[in-house]
Enzyme design. Structure first.
Site, PDB file in Angstrom:
ATOM      1  N   GLU A 344      11.569  -6.876 -69.626  1.00  0.00           N
ATOM      2  CA  GLU A 344      10.703  -7.858 -70.292  1.00  0.00           C
ATOM      3  C   GLU A 344      11.393  -9.220 -70.416  1.00  0.00           C
ATOM      4  OE1 GLU A 344       7.609  -7.338 -70.774  1.00  0.00           O
ATOM      5  OE2 GLU A 344       7.655  -5.202 -70.324  1.00  0.00           O
ATOM      6  N   HIS A 436       2.152  -3.866 -60.522  1.00  0.00           N
ATOM      7  CA  HIS A 436       3.028  -2.776 -60.976  1.00  0.00           C
ATOM      8  C   HIS A 436       3.218  -1.701 -59.910  1.00  0.00           C
ATOM      9  CE1 HIS A 436       2.136  -4.482 -65.026  1.00  0.00           C
ATOM     10  NE2 HIS A 436       3.415  -4.209 -65.179  1.00  0.00           N
TER      11      HIS A 436
HETATM   12 ZN   LIG Z   1       6.619  -6.408 -66.226  1.00  0.00          ZN
END
Ligand SMILES: [Zn+2]
Ligand SMILES: [Ca+2]
Ligand SMILES: [Ca+2]
Length: 530
Positions: A344, A436
Site C-alpha cells: 500500500e 489485480h
Molecule cells: Zn494495490
C-alpha cells in the site's frame, strides 16, 4: 574513460542500426548491435534506443533537451513538441521525463524518458508516444460546462460529502486511446477536458475524469483508490467519518512514543517503519518526506494510518486496507501483514515517481510494483512469517479469513497470468480485476529475476534481491505513466545496463543477459489479448 576507437565504433553502430530500422519497418524485435539496441513497435516506429553497458548514445553535460533534439527524428517526432515535466535524481545519474504536446496541449500519457549518466551523457531514450499532429486545440465546451462534475462523481463513489474533496481547474488535453491500449498510435486523438480531484482527509479518494471537449460526455474515469482485496461483512462497530484524519493529538502511538495496548496500532507502526527502512536503505528514498501528509493543526509530514476502521460501503468490520493518497485505512486485523503494508505504501511511491495510471496495463504494472516492493520489504525485514514455504506469497500474515491472495512465484495458483500469452490474462472490463490479475506477469518477472529458474524455455540465473531491487527501482523512476509490459520489455534491460555503466549494485553485463531472459520468458515483447 572511453578510447577514441570506442567512440568511432559507437557512432558507426548507431547509424547502422538506424538504417536497418528504416529498411525493415515491420520489424518488431529489438535489433542487437555492439553498442546500441533499438526497439520498434509492430508498426515499425522506434520506441526505445539503449546504449550498451559502458557506452553512451551521446556525450553531453546534462542538457536533456539537446539530447532529445539529436534523437527525436529517430522516433519520427519533432523535439519542439516536448516539454520537461520532471527531473529525477537516480543512483549514478538522472531521468528526465518529457511530456509530448500537440498544438501546445499535452497528449495524456505520451511521454519520452531520457536517462543520463552522472556526467550528463545520454544512456537511453524511450517513450510511449503519440502520432498526434493536431494544429489547434479549440474546445466546443467551456471549462465551466464540466466544472464540479468530477467532484460530485467521486463523492458519490466514496459515499462522502462533495466538500470532502477538492477539484482542480479543468485542463485541456488530448486523449489518444492507442497510448493506453499499448498499440501503435495512429494519431487519432480526442480533445478532452481533464478534471482532477483530491481528497482533503483520509476519507474518500480522488481521481481524474476526462470529458469530451465537444460533447461533454465522459470519456474515461480513473479512480485513485487502491485496495488490496474486497469482502462484504454484516457487523457494525465504528465508522471513519470525513473528519477522522489521524492527527498527532489523537494518535494512539506516535513517532518514538510508547507502545500501544492495541496490537493493530503496533503492527502499523512497526511495518511503516520496516517499509521506510527498506526504501531508505536500498534507494536513499525518504518515504515520509515524499509520501507523508500533513493535517490540520499538525503541519508535519507523517505516514498516517487509521486501524480497525470501518468505511461506508465496505461493511463493518471492514475486510480491507487501502491507500488514498493521504494515508492508509485498515479494517480490523489488516495491519498485521508487512507485505500488504509495503504494497500500500508503494502505491504512494508510484504516485510520486512513475505516476503509473491505475487503469489498463499501466494499472497492472502499478499493482505489480506494489507487490514487488511490498514483498522485497517482507523478505528482508525479519518481521512476520518469513518461512521458506511462504516466500513470494502476498498476504500470508493477513487474518486467516482472507489468507494468501496472490503468489508471485506461481501466479497461476490464483488464476493470475505468469506470462503475457497466458490463458489467465484478463480481458474483461472490470478495472479492479484487470489490474489485480494482470499484475501476475510483472510479479513472475520479479520472482525469476531474484530466484532464477527455468520457465517458458528460458533458464535464468537469479540475481538475488539486492541487485534485482536496483533494477526495479530504476524502472519505477523511468517508466512513463502509461507504461505497458512492452515498455517494461525495454526498460528493465535498459535499467540493468545503465546500472552497470554507473557501477551501482554490483550489476554486470552477465546479469543483464539474465534480465533479457526474464522479459523474454514472461513474454513482455508480446501484445496481450484485448
Ligand atoms: Zn494495490
Ligand atoms: Ca517479513
Ligand atoms: Ca509475503
Amino acid at each position: 574513460m572511453h578510447t577514441r576507437l570506442g567512440l568511432v565504433l559507437r557512432f558507426t553502430s548507431v547509424l547502422a542500426v538506424a538504417v536497418l530500422v528504416a529498411a525493415n519497418p515491420a520489424a518488431a524485435d529489438p535489433k542487437a548491435g555492439d553498442d546500441v539496441t533499438t526497439y520498434s513497435d509492430s508498426a515499425g516506429r522506434v520506441t526505445a534506443i539503449v546504449a550498451a553497458p559502458g557506452k553512451t548514445l551521446r556525450t553531453g553535460t546534462g542538457d536533456a533537451t539537446a539530447h532529445l533534439k539529436a534523437y527525436a527524428r529517430r522516433f519520427g517526432l519533432n523535439a519542439k513538441h516536448f516539454v520537461v515535466e520532471r527531473v529525477t535524481a537516480l543512483p549514478g545519474g538522472t531521468a528526465v521525463r518529457f511530456q509530448q504536446q500537440a498544438a501546445g496541449v499535452p497528449v495524456l500519457g505520451a511521454q519520452m524518458i531520457a536517462v543520463l549518466d552522472d556526467s550528463g551523457s545520454l544512456l537511453s531514450l524511450h517513450g510511449n508516444l503519440s502520432a498526434a499532429a493536431a494544429k489547434d486545440a479549440k474546445p466546443g465546451k467551456k471549462a465551466g460546462d464540466v466544472r464540479g462534475l468530477a467532484q460530485q462523481a467521486f463523492a458519490a463513489e466514496a459515499q462522502i460529502a462533495a466538500a470532502a474533496l477538492e477539484e482542480a481547474e479543468p485542463q485541456l488535453a488530448w486523449f489518444d486511446p492507442a497510448i493506453w491500449a499499448g498499440t501503435p498510435s495512429k494519431g487519432q486523438v480526442r480533445l478532452v477536458w481533464s478534471v482532477k480531484v483530491e481528497p482533503t482527509s483520509l476519507a474518500g479518494w480522488g481521481g481524474e475524469i476526462l470529458f469530451d471537449a465537444f460533447s461533454g460526455a465522459e470519456v474515461l474515469k480513473l479512480s485513485h483508490k487502491h485496495e488490496i482485496s474486497r469482502a462484504i461483512c454484516d457487523a457494525n462497530t465504528t465508522y471513519v467519518s470525513s473528519s477522522s484524519i489521524c492527527l498527532a493529538k489523537n494518535a494512539s502511538r506516535i513517532e518514538g512514543g510508547a507502545v500501544s495496548t492495541v496490537a493493530d496500532v503496533n503492527y502499523a507502526y512497526d511495518y511503516f517503519g520496516a517499509t521506510s527502512t527498506y526504501y531508505q536503505t536500498n534507494f536513499g528514498y525518504d518515504l515520509t518526506a515524499n509520501i507523508g501528509s500533513t493535517g490540520k493543526g499538525d503541519n508535519v509530514k507523517r505516514l498516517r494510518a487509521i486501524v480497525r476502521a470501518c468505511v461506508a460501503g465496505y461493511g463493518c468490520p471492514m475486510q480491507n486496507a487501502f491507500w488514498n493518497g493521504k494515508g492508509m485505512t485498515f479494517g480490523p486485523g489488516f495491519a498485521s501483514a508487512d507485505d500488504v503494508i509495503g504494497h500500500e505504501l508503494s502505491h504512494g511511491v508510484t504516485e510520486h515517481t512513475s505516476g503509473l495510471t491505475y487503469s489498463s496495463q499501466s494499472g497492472a504494472i502499478n499493482e505489480s510494483l506494489s507487490d514487488i516492493f511490498g514483498e522485497f520489504t517482507d523478505l528482508t525485514d525479519g518481521l512476520g512469517n518469513d518461512s521458506a514455504g511462504v516466500r513470494w506469497d502476498m498476504g500470508e500474515d493477513l487474518p486467516a479469513s482472507i489468507g494468501v491472495i496472490r503468489s508471485m512465484s506461481d501466479p497461476t495458483r490464483f488464476s493470475d497470468p505468469d506470462k503475457v500469452s497466458s490463458s489467465y490474462w484478463y480481458t474483461g472490463t472490470n478495472n479492479s480485476a484487470y489490474v489485480h490479475i494482470n499484475s501476475g506477469v510483472g510479479n513472475k518477472a520479479a520472482f525469476l529475476m531474484v530466484d532464477g529458474g527455468t520457465f517458458n524455455g528460458q533458464t535464468i540465473t537469479g540475481l538475488g534481491l539486492a541487485k534485482a531491487a536496483q533494477i526495479w527501482w530504476r524502472a519505477q523512476n523511468t517508466l512513463t505513466s502509461s507504461a505497458t509490459y512492452n515498455e517494461l520489455n525495454t526498460v528493465l534491460p535498459a535499467s540493468c545496463r545503465a546500472l552497470v555503466t554507473a557501477g551501482i549494485g554490483g550489476l554486470t553485463s552477465a546479469d543483464c543477459t539474465q534480465v533479457d531472459k526474464v522479459v523474454l520468458a514472461t513474454e513482455m515483447h508480446l501484445t496481450p489479448a484485448a
